[in-house]
Scaffold this motif. Structure first.
Motif, PDB file in Angstrom:
ATOM      1  N   ARG A  77      -2.397 -42.732  -1.145  1.00  0.00           N
ATOM      2  CA  ARG A  77      -3.558 -41.898  -0.877  1.00  0.00           C
ATOM      3  C   ARG A  77      -4.456 -41.952  -2.100  1.00  0.00           C
ATOM      4  N   THR A  78      -5.702 -42.226  -1.898  1.00  0.00           N
ATOM      5  CA  THR A  78      -6.639 -42.295  -3.015  1.00  0.00           C
ATOM      6  C   THR A  78      -6.712 -40.936  -3.697  1.00  0.00           C
ATOM      7  N   LEU A  79      -6.514 -40.907  -4.996  1.00  0.00           N
ATOM      8  CA  LEU A  79      -6.518 -39.648  -5.740  1.00  0.00           C
ATOM      9  C   LEU A  79      -7.915 -39.047  -5.785  1.00  0.00           C
ATOM     10  N   ALA A  80      -7.946 -37.770  -6.128  1.00  0.00           N
ATOM     11  CA  ALA A  80      -9.223 -37.049  -6.100  1.00  0.00           C
ATOM     12  C   ALA A  80     -10.186 -37.547  -7.168  1.00  0.00           C
ATOM     13  N   ALA A  81      -9.660 -37.987  -8.327  1.00  0.00           N
ATOM     14  CA  ALA A  81     -10.552 -38.349  -9.430  1.00  0.00           C
ATOM     15  C   ALA A  81     -10.305 -39.747  -9.969  1.00  0.00           C
ATOM     16  N   ARG A  82      -9.176 -40.367  -9.648  1.00  0.00           N
ATOM     17  CA  ARG A  82      -8.856 -41.673 -10.208  1.00  0.00           C
ATOM     18  C   ARG A  82      -8.602 -42.676  -9.093  1.00  0.00           C
TER      19      ARG A  82
END
Length: 556
Positions: free
Chosen positions: A8-13
């Protein structure tokens, strides 16, 4: 929580890449070794639509890159060096910056690169009843982000490491579903073909699907699974399984059998350590040298200490000792900084050539082979001055040891060492500035035993206690008395004698005053009274001079 199984694509990275062909990305980054930049979307959050370039643009691009492959798709849509993203320029730069710092932190602290470009994904479910899809990457390209300056754009490049498949996904599918997931190989690796093989392997699962155009830049860690696979007893020879190794068996079993040390903590090390057999390259105190001897003996040990107590210094000496005796050392540390400190110390000691970096951000397969080739061509170091230096070292060591032994040797039978005596002298000088050591020692004192010295010290202590009670002896009322004892029964006689003394003193004072007035002398003190008495006796013994002229010149 494992992104290799459920990304899952992280919120900030990390970031998603859209409208790209993974096969072209693999060709540009890996085969051609080029760098790629990032292109933001036109506005907040939607994919940036692409338009096919004109024929002139296509011709210009091909002339600028004569070695480029034929354009892929309509008009060369996916052959440029820009990765399309669904983020605005501001969000893209924020994500790239956070990703850059996170990847660099991994490298600096653990010495490993965990930043990968994931090409293609598999959507799968944990069981037939599950409604929650899982997304796992299929092909992982090790990459790194860099920029030439703070104002420059970030660029993505292949690190040179091998392109890898998803080992965690392979293990999970085999253990949970009995599926054999193929892995990409170095021989004639084609991404499109590989993704087709994966789709065929999971074709028995109706809801599972392969997304061949999915591209993600994220963090993936293989270390634990690789260690798990390395420790699998099935891949080891029967007589060399890890669990049979005595160190591993002790760690996982009943522990290590204590082995007594060869030397005690107070044992003089120089009696057991020949400089010609030592290979220390840094200074070492007694405890550190004792650790080196214990390791040379084959003992297992733990060295503990707060920061700054010389642990890395001791490790450096341990490595130097092992190399000097033709052994190999595997040095492992959780933090990259610990490895770098020891490596820097070895470089300063000219032992860096003996080190092979197996696990760092500067190590890849090509660099590893090149380093091996370079070091194999080195000759053995030679030092002609070593023999002379060691001889001088032994002489200096013997002089210092002789001094230390003399300082700690007891004087005669006294049981007192010069070390203790000078310590007492220094303490005395802190209280009295005029304290000096005796120039010569009484011959009788040299023969004192420890018991005799203690008895003398006890007498001095009694005298100190007495002076503290009565004050300065010369100022005491009984100063000058030769009497050794005074009992309460003697008080009446002393009182009577004192009264008689007072009366006699008064009589003496009256007579002395009269005589002094007659003779014209003084009698205020005892000394003047004594002179007055002598003058009076002289006057009484003078001859009768009546009728004699004593003022004539003859008398004079």
């Amino acid at each position: 929580r494992n992104p290799l199984l459920n990304y899952r694509t992280l919120a900030a990275r990390g970031l998603d890449v859209v409208d790209e062909k993974p096969a072209e990305l693999l060709r540009i980054l890996v085969e051609k070794g080029r760098t790629m930049s990032f292109e933001p979307a036109s506005d907040g959050g939607d994919e940036m639509p692409r338009t096919a370039p004109s024929a002139a643009d296509d011709l210009f691009a091909r002339l600028a890159q004569p070695d480029a492959a034929p354009p892929h798709g309509a008009g060369g849509l996916h052959t440029d060096s820009k990765l399309q993203t669904p983020y605005t320029s501001q969000k893209l730069q924020a994500r790239l910056l956070a990703t850059f710092y996170a990847a660099r932190t991994f490298v600096e602290e653990q010495g490993i690169n965990v930043l990968y470009l994931a090409l293609g994904t598999l959507t799968w479910y944990e069981d037939d009843a599950s409604e929650l899809p899982r997304t796992a990457p299929l092909v992982l390209v090790p990459v790194e982000l860099d920029r030439s300056s703070v104002q420059a754009r970030f660029r993505l490049r292949h690190t040179g490491e091998d392109v890898a498949g998803n080992l965690s996904l392979q293990a999970r599918l085999k253990s949970s579903f009995g599926l054999s997931l193929p892995l990409p190989t170095d021989d004639d690796f084609g991404l499109t073909t590989y993704l087709a093989l994966v789709a065929d392997a999971v074709s028995g699962k109706p809801r599972w699907r392969v997304e061949p155009d999915a591209v993600h830049l994220g963090f993936f860690l293989f270390g634990r699974l690789l260690m798990y696979n390395d420790l699998d007893a099935a891949v080891w020879p029967a007589d060399a399984e890890p669990s049979r190794h005595p160190v591993v068996a002790a760690l996982l079993g009943d522990g290590f059998v204590p082995v007594p040390g060869r030397l005690g903590d107070d044992e003089p090390l120089d009696r057991h350590l020949d400089p010609h057999d030592a290979h220390q390259v840094l200074d070492a105190d007694g405890s550190q040298t004792l650790a080196l001897l214990d390791v040379a003996q084959g003992r297992h040990l733990v060295i503990q200490g707060p920061p700054g107590t010389g642990k890395s210094q001791t490790i450096t000496n341990l490595i130097a000792e092992a190399v000097g005796h033709g052994k190999t050392v595997l040095f492992v540390a959780e933090k990259m900084a610990a490895l770098e400190v020891v490596k820097r110390r070895l470089d300063e000691a000219h032992l860096g050539e003996a080190c092979l970096e197996l696990h760092s951000h500067k190590t890849n397969k090509k660099a590893l082979l090149a380093e091996l080739q370079r070091t194999l061509a080195l000759h053995e170091p030679v030092s002609d001055a070593l023999r002379t230096d060691l001889a001088a070292l032994v002489d200096a060591r013997d002089v210092l040891n002789g001094y230390a032994e003399a300082v700690y040797a007891e004087v005669g039978a006294s049981g007192i060492r010069p070390f203790d005596a000078y310590g007492t002298l220094l303490k005395a000088r802190q209280r009295w500035t005029d304290v000096r050591p005796p120039v010569e020692t009484d011959a009788e004192m040299k023969a004192w035993s420890e018991a005799e010295a203690d008895r003398r010290r006890a007498l001095v202590a009694q005298a100190q206690a007495l002076v503290a009670e009565i004050g300065v002896p010369a100022r005491h009322p009984f100063w000058g008395s030769r009497r050794r004892a005074f009992l309460p029964a003697d008080a009446p006689r002393v009182a009577a004698a004192a009264r008689a003394l007072a009366e006699a003193t008064d009589t003496l004072a009256t007579a002395a005053h009269s005589l002094a007035a007659f003779l014209g002398l003084d009698a205020r003190t005892a000394d003047e009274t004594d002179v007055l008495a002598r003058a009076g006796r002289r006057a009484l013994s003078a001859p009768d001079l009546r009728g004699v002229r004593v003022d004539t010149a003859e008398w004079h």
